[in-house]
Design a protein around this motif. Structure first.
Motif, mmCIF file in Angstrom:
data_model
loop_
_atom_site.group_PDB
_atom_site.id
_atom_site.type_symbol
_atom_site.label_atom_id
_atom_site.label_comp_id
_atom_site.label_asym_id
_atom_site.label_seq_id
_atom_site.Cartn_x
_atom_site.Cartn_y
_atom_site.Cartn_z
ATOM 1 N N GLN A 142 42.357 36.610 -1.224
ATOM 2 C CA GLN A 142 41.419 37.656 -0.814
ATOM 3 C C GLN A 142 39.991 37.364 -1.260
ATOM 4 O OE1 GLN A 142 42.406 40.385 1.168
ATOM 5 N NE2 GLN A 142 44.190 39.041 1.318
ATOM 6 N N GLY A 143 39.711 36.114 -1.578
ATOM 7 C CA GLY A 143 38.368 35.745 -2.015
ATOM 8 C C GLY A 143 38.205 35.937 -3.508
ATOM 9 N N VAL A 144 36.958 35.963 -3.965
ATOM 10 C CA VAL A 144 36.682 36.086 -5.398
ATOM 11 C C VAL A 144 36.020 37.409 -5.769
ATOM 12 C CG1 VAL A 144 36.581 33.597 -5.797
ATOM 13 C CG2 VAL A 144 34.477 34.848 -5.239
ATOM 14 N N MET A 145 35.561 38.163 -4.806
ATOM 15 C CA MET A 145 34.944 39.467 -5.103
ATOM 16 C C MET A 145 36.052 40.523 -5.101
ATOM 17 S SD MET A 145 31.937 38.705 -5.824
ATOM 18 C CE MET A 145 31.152 40.299 -5.910
ATOM 19 N N ILE A 146 36.893 40.415 -6.129
ATOM 20 C CA ILE A 146 38.099 41.220 -6.198
ATOM 21 C C ILE A 146 38.233 41.887 -7.568
ATOM 22 C CG2 ILE A 146 39.362 39.904 -4.457
ATOM 23 C CD1 ILE A 146 40.703 38.355 -6.747
ATOM 24 N N ALA A 147 39.165 42.845 -7.641
ATOM 25 C CA ALA A 147 39.411 43.544 -8.900
ATOM 26 C C ALA A 147 40.855 44.009 -8.957
ATOM 27 C CB ALA A 147 38.474 44.735 -9.035
ATOM 28 N N ALA A 148 41.291 44.291 -10.176
ATOM 29 C CA ALA A 148 42.600 44.882 -10.422
ATOM 30 C C ALA A 148 42.380 46.297 -10.940
ATOM 31 C CB ALA A 148 43.374 44.054 -11.451
ATOM 32 N N ALA A 149 43.179 47.241 -10.452
ATOM 33 C CA ALA A 149 43.051 48.645 -10.831
ATOM 34 C C ALA A 149 43.966 48.976 -12.002
ATOM 35 C CB ALA A 149 43.394 49.534 -9.642
ATOM 36 N N SER A 150 43.438 49.738 -12.951
ATOM 37 C CA SER A 150 44.241 50.215 -14.072
ATOM 38 C C SER A 150 45.185 51.318 -13.594
ATOM 39 C CB SER A 150 43.321 50.746 -15.168
ATOM 40 O OG SER A 150 42.597 51.864 -14.677
ATOM 41 N N ASP A 151 46.096 51.711 -14.457
ATOM 42 C CA ASP A 151 47.081 52.732 -14.095
ATOM 43 C C ASP A 151 46.468 54.007 -13.513
ATOM 44 O OD1 ASP A 151 49.286 51.130 -14.809
ATOM 45 O OD2 ASP A 151 49.157 51.773 -16.892
ATOM 46 N N PRO A 152 45.400 54.576 -14.109
ATOM 47 C CA PRO A 152 44.846 55.812 -13.545
ATOM 48 C C PRO A 152 44.305 55.662 -12.114
ATOM 49 C CG PRO A 152 44.047 55.496 -15.787
ATOM 50 C CD PRO A 152 44.756 54.233 -15.386
ATOM 51 N N LEU A 153 43.864 54.476 -11.744
ATOM 52 C CA LEU A 153 43.346 54.233 -10.393
ATOM 53 C C LEU A 153 44.425 53.749 -9.428
ATOM 54 C CD1 LEU A 153 40.045 52.347 -11.242
ATOM 55 C CD2 LEU A 153 40.244 54.676 -10.379
ATOM 56 N N TRP A 154 45.464 53.146 -9.938
ATOM 57 C CA TRP A 154 46.472 52.462 -9.134
ATOM 58 C C TRP A 154 47.155 53.391 -8.133
ATOM 59 C CZ3 TRP A 154 47.405 48.036 -7.260
ATOM 60 C CH2 TRP A 154 48.666 47.666 -6.795
ATOM 61 N N ASP A 214 44.919 43.972 -6.906
ATOM 62 C CA ASP A 214 45.972 43.840 -7.899
ATOM 63 C C ASP A 214 46.043 45.064 -8.797
ATOM 64 O OD1 ASP A 214 48.106 42.531 -9.077
ATOM 65 O OD2 ASP A 214 46.947 40.786 -9.695
ATOM 66 N N HIS A 215 47.103 45.115 -9.591
ATOM 67 C CA HIS A 215 47.348 46.189 -10.554
ATOM 68 C C HIS A 215 47.206 45.605 -11.946
ATOM 69 C CE1 HIS A 215 50.493 49.170 -12.345
ATOM 70 N NE2 HIS A 215 49.262 49.602 -12.550
ATOM 71 N N CYS A 216 46.586 46.361 -12.829
ATOM 72 C CA CYS A 216 46.428 45.943 -14.215
ATOM 73 C C CYS A 216 47.119 46.980 -15.100
ATOM 74 C CB CYS A 216 44.942 45.824 -14.551
ATOM 75 S SG CYS A 216 44.628 45.219 -16.211
ATOM 76 N N PRO A 217 48.446 46.924 -15.189
ATOM 77 C CA PRO A 217 49.162 47.929 -15.976
ATOM 78 C C PRO A 217 48.778 47.863 -17.448
ATOM 79 C CG PRO A 217 50.673 46.226 -15.168
ATOM 80 C CD PRO A 217 49.322 45.926 -14.608
ATOM 81 N N GLY A 218 48.605 49.023 -18.037
ATOM 82 C CA GLY A 218 48.270 49.092 -19.451
ATOM 83 C C GLY A 218 46.808 48.850 -19.766
ATOM 84 N N GLY A 245 41.626 53.037 -18.681
ATOM 85 C CA GLY A 245 40.730 53.456 -17.605
ATOM 86 C C GLY A 245 39.782 52.353 -17.218
ATOM 87 N N ASN A 246 40.318 51.240 -16.798
ATOM 88 C CA ASN A 246 39.481 50.075 -16.529
ATOM 89 C C ASN A 246 39.617 49.564 -15.111
ATOM 90 O OD1 ASN A 246 38.530 49.662 -19.301
ATOM 91 N ND2 ASN A 246 40.655 49.198 -19.712
ATOM 92 N N LEU A 247 38.569 48.896 -14.688
ATOM 93 C CA LEU A 247 38.565 48.136 -13.452
ATOM 94 C C LEU A 247 38.382 46.697 -13.901
ATOM 95 C CD1 LEU A 247 38.605 48.767 -10.421
ATOM 96 C CD2 LEU A 247 36.130 48.780 -10.472
ATOM 97 N N ASP A 248 39.371 45.873 -13.682
ATOM 98 C CA ASP A 248 39.384 44.498 -14.154
ATOM 99 C C ASP A 248 38.813 43.608 -13.055
ATOM 100 O OD1 ASP A 248 39.983 42.899 -16.294
ATOM 101 O OD2 ASP A 248 42.098 42.647 -15.797
#
Length: 107
Positions: free
Chosen positions: A24-36, A73-77, A80-83
């Motif tokens: 999906q390219g490089v301008m991407i992020a993983a969502a933390s549990d609250p956003l997922w 992607d998902h960033c479990p644990g 409240g972050n956007l990785d």
């Protein structure tokens, strides 16, 4: 806008929770549990801006620039972050800072 902290991760040729092995390219992020929200955030785009430091690293932000990232992607644990991908993080902050405060908004 909402406030979060952001880390960065290296984008590798590994599967993402949203798109499997499809890049999906490089301008991407993983969502933390609250956003997922059970994957409902997959594919959504967010504007992200560095607003300050979370640690003693002085002035990590790069000119208050705003970028757009896609949730892949998902960033479990992660709390409240956007990785952000390392490439996206480096456009708004010095990667040496490691963690920054961000404002973000869904587009």
């Amino acid at each position: 806008m909402s406030f979060l902290t952001s880390f960065f991760y290296k984008t590798l040729a590994t599967a993402s929770a949203c798109y499997g092995n499809t890049p999906q390219g490089v301008m991407i992020a993983a969502a933390s549990d609250p956003l997922w929200n059970n994957g409902a955030v997959c594919g959504k785009t967010f504007s992200v801006k560095c607003i300050g430091a979370t640690n003693p690293f002085p002035h990590p932000c790069i000119d208050r620039k705003t970028i757009t990232v896609k949730i892949v992607d998902h960033c479990p644990g992660c709390g409240g972050n956007l990785d952000l991908s390392k490439e996206a993080f480096a456009l708004i902050a010095n990667p040496v800072a490691g963690i920054i405060k961000i404002d973000y908004q869904e587009l």
